[in-house]
Design a protein around this motif. Structure first.
Motif, mmCIF file in Angstrom:
data_model
loop_
_atom_site.group_PDB
_atom_site.id
_atom_site.type_symbol
_atom_site.label_atom_id
_atom_site.label_comp_id
_atom_site.label_asym_id
_atom_site.label_seq_id
_atom_site.Cartn_x
_atom_site.Cartn_y
_atom_site.Cartn_z
ATOM 1 N N THR A 1 0.828 -1.176 -0.126
ATOM 2 C CA THR A 1 -0.124 -0.037 -0.132
ATOM 3 C C THR A 1 0.898 1.089 0.216
ATOM 4 O O THR A 1 0.731 2.134 -0.821
ATOM 5 C CB THR A 1 -0.914 -0.188 1.210
ATOM 6 N N GLU A 2 1.858 1.465 0.691
ATOM 7 C CA GLU A 2 2.982 2.497 0.879
ATOM 8 C C GLU A 2 3.429 2.569 -0.385
ATOM 9 O O GLU A 2 3.655 3.597 -0.975
ATOM 10 C CB GLU A 2 3.762 2.002 2.038
ATOM 11 N N GLU A 3 3.862 1.609 -0.965
ATOM 12 C CA GLU A 3 4.633 1.641 -2.513
ATOM 13 C C GLU A 3 3.689 2.110 -3.650
ATOM 14 O O GLU A 3 4.143 2.866 -4.350
ATOM 15 C CB GLU A 3 5.177 0.277 -2.899
ATOM 16 N N ALA A 4 2.322 1.674 -3.428
ATOM 17 C CA ALA A 4 1.347 2.065 -4.383
ATOM 18 C C ALA A 4 1.084 3.643 -4.179
ATOM 19 O O ALA A 4 1.043 4.316 -5.014
ATOM 20 C CB ALA A 4 0.056 1.317 -4.169
ATOM 21 N N VAL A 5 1.048 4.081 -2.828
ATOM 22 C CA VAL A 5 0.547 5.514 -2.747
ATOM 23 C C VAL A 5 1.954 6.310 -3.319
ATOM 24 O O VAL A 5 1.704 7.517 -3.831
ATOM 25 C CB VAL A 5 0.394 5.868 -1.138
ATOM 26 N N ASP A 6 3.235 5.810 -2.837
ATOM 27 C CA ASP A 6 4.175 6.411 -3.413
ATOM 28 C C ASP A 6 4.347 6.832 -4.739
ATOM 29 O O ASP A 6 4.634 7.947 -5.471
ATOM 30 C CB ASP A 6 5.685 5.774 -2.909
ATOM 31 N N ARG A 7 4.112 5.842 -5.742
ATOM 32 C CA ARG A 7 3.931 5.691 -6.836
ATOM 33 C C ARG A 7 2.823 6.643 -7.646
ATOM 34 O O ARG A 7 3.017 7.465 -8.522
ATOM 35 C CB ARG A 7 3.681 4.279 -7.682
ATOM 36 N N ALA A 8 1.516 6.587 -6.685
ATOM 37 C CA ALA A 8 0.413 7.359 -7.214
ATOM 38 C C ALA A 8 0.894 8.721 -7.005
ATOM 39 O O ALA A 8 0.206 9.716 -7.776
ATOM 40 C CB ALA A 8 -0.630 6.897 -6.515
ATOM 41 N N ILE A 9 1.675 9.069 -6.089
ATOM 42 C CA ILE A 9 1.588 10.820 -5.731
ATOM 43 C C ILE A 9 3.093 11.510 -6.323
ATOM 44 O O ILE A 9 3.291 12.492 -6.149
ATOM 45 C CB ILE A 9 1.397 10.961 -4.372
ATOM 46 N N THR A 10 3.560 10.531 -7.321
ATOM 47 C CA THR A 10 5.020 11.121 -7.941
ATOM 48 C C THR A 10 4.619 12.268 -8.697
ATOM 49 O O THR A 10 5.457 13.104 -8.695
ATOM 50 C CB THR A 10 5.434 10.053 -8.519
ATOM 51 N N GLY A 11 3.215 12.329 -9.485
ATOM 52 C CA GLY A 11 2.946 13.646 -10.178
ATOM 53 C C GLY A 11 2.797 14.724 -9.331
ATOM 54 O O GLY A 11 2.296 15.708 -10.057
ATOM 55 N N VAL A 12 2.272 14.644 -8.308
ATOM 56 C CA VAL A 12 1.823 15.615 -7.466
ATOM 57 C C VAL A 12 2.791 16.425 -6.956
ATOM 58 O O VAL A 12 3.742 16.130 -6.364
ATOM 59 C CB VAL A 12 0.862 14.828 -6.031
ATOM 60 N N PRO A 13 2.356 18.110 -6.867
ATOM 61 C CA PRO A 13 3.650 19.005 -6.382
ATOM 62 C C PRO A 13 3.906 18.681 -5.206
ATOM 63 O O PRO A 13 3.063 18.328 -4.308
ATOM 64 C CB PRO A 13 2.956 20.170 -6.680
ATOM 65 N N LEU A 14 5.148 18.783 -4.855
ATOM 66 C CA LEU A 14 5.706 18.419 -3.389
ATOM 67 C C LEU A 14 4.983 19.102 -2.319
ATOM 68 O O LEU A 14 4.805 18.666 -1.020
ATOM 69 C CB LEU A 14 7.353 18.926 -3.388
ATOM 70 N N PRO A 15 4.674 20.315 -2.342
ATOM 71 C CA PRO A 15 3.848 20.897 -1.042
ATOM 72 C C PRO A 15 2.446 20.574 -0.847
ATOM 73 O O PRO A 15 2.208 20.373 0.340
ATOM 74 C CB PRO A 15 3.780 22.475 -1.658
ATOM 75 N N VAL A 16 1.907 19.810 -1.664
ATOM 76 C CA VAL A 16 0.741 19.274 -1.338
ATOM 77 C C VAL A 16 0.820 17.664 -1.307
ATOM 78 O O VAL A 16 -0.448 17.110 -1.008
ATOM 79 C CB VAL A 16 -0.474 19.648 -2.186
ATOM 80 N N ARG A 17 1.849 17.054 -1.276
ATOM 81 C CA ARG A 17 1.912 15.475 -1.222
ATOM 82 C C ARG A 17 1.498 14.995 0.081
ATOM 83 O O ARG A 17 0.817 13.956 0.145
ATOM 84 C CB ARG A 17 3.354 15.049 -1.494
ATOM 85 N N SER A 18 2.071 15.709 1.161
ATOM 86 C CA SER A 18 1.585 15.185 2.343
ATOM 87 C C SER A 18 0.034 15.034 2.662
ATOM 88 O O SER A 18 -0.586 14.356 3.278
ATOM 89 C CB SER A 18 2.139 16.213 3.753
ATOM 90 N N VAL A 19 -0.422 16.187 2.414
ATOM 91 C CA VAL A 19 -2.001 16.297 2.254
ATOM 92 C C VAL A 19 -2.723 15.199 1.443
ATOM 93 O O VAL A 19 -3.678 14.464 1.900
ATOM 94 C CB VAL A 19 -2.680 17.633 1.774
ATOM 95 N N ILE A 20 -2.236 14.827 0.344
ATOM 96 C CA ILE A 20 -2.724 13.808 -0.670
ATOM 97 C C ILE A 20 -2.589 12.458 0.104
ATOM 98 O O ILE A 20 -3.368 11.415 0.125
ATOM 99 C CB ILE A 20 -2.327 13.877 -1.866
ATOM 100 N N ARG A 21 -1.182 12.347 0.640
ATOM 101 C CA ARG A 21 -0.906 11.128 1.189
ATOM 102 C C ARG A 21 -1.820 10.628 2.380
ATOM 103 O O ARG A 21 -2.326 9.542 2.529
ATOM 104 C CB ARG A 21 0.476 10.941 1.809
ATOM 105 N N LYS A 22 -2.176 11.814 3.183
ATOM 106 C CA LYS A 22 -3.120 11.550 4.554
ATOM 107 C C LYS A 22 -4.334 11.347 3.933
ATOM 108 O O LYS A 22 -5.146 10.547 4.751
ATOM 109 C CB LYS A 22 -2.958 12.879 4.996
ATOM 110 N N ALA A 23 -4.816 11.999 2.751
ATOM 111 C CA ALA A 23 -6.217 11.669 2.309
ATOM 112 C C ALA A 23 -6.460 10.069 1.753
ATOM 113 O O ALA A 23 -7.336 9.621 2.010
ATOM 114 C CB ALA A 23 -6.720 12.844 1.180
ATOM 115 N N LEU A 24 -5.254 9.506 1.201
ATOM 116 C CA LEU A 24 -5.221 8.163 0.626
ATOM 117 C C LEU A 24 -5.252 6.994 1.645
ATOM 118 O O LEU A 24 -5.704 6.045 1.475
ATOM 119 C CB LEU A 24 -4.098 8.082 -0.329
ATOM 120 N N VAL A 25 -4.233 7.370 2.698
ATOM 121 C CA VAL A 25 -4.063 6.399 3.796
ATOM 122 C C VAL A 25 -4.401 6.592 5.034
ATOM 123 O O VAL A 25 -4.547 5.819 5.906
ATOM 124 C CB VAL A 25 -2.625 6.136 3.695
#
Length: 86
Positions: free
Chosen positions: A61-85
């Motif tokens: 799951t962690e690997e999939a989330v990492d792959r999924a958010i690679t195109g997301v701008p760095l400033p919002v990645r933590s927000v997106i990661r929290k929303a996903l997991v």
């Protein structure tokens, strides 16, 4: 041999007030009678397999989330990661 009934706290963790059953501790609840009837070594192996499966699932799951958010701008990645997991 009669095994103790698992008592679980609010987090689903088995409390020490019962006879320790490794499978009940992993599951957070008492397994069905058919599973309780299995030999102790088989229940221990099953508990080990459940633990390993949960670790593998968390890693994948962690690997999939990492792959999924690679195109997301760095400033919002933590927000997106929290929303996903969560």
């Amino acid at each position: 041999m009669r095994r103790g009934v698992a008592v679980c706290d609010s987090l689903g963790m088995a409390t020490p007030d019962h006879v320790e059953d490794p499978l009940a501790a992993v599951l957070g609840t008492t397994p069905p009678e058919s599973v309780q009837a299995l030999p102790d070594d088989v229940r221990q192996r099953l508990a080990d397999q459940v633990r390993a499966g949960r670790r593998r699932q968390a890693r994948l799951t962690e690997e999939a989330v990492d792959r999924a958010i690679t195109g997301v701008p760095l400033p919002v990645r933590s927000v997106i990661r929290k929303a996903l997991v969560g």
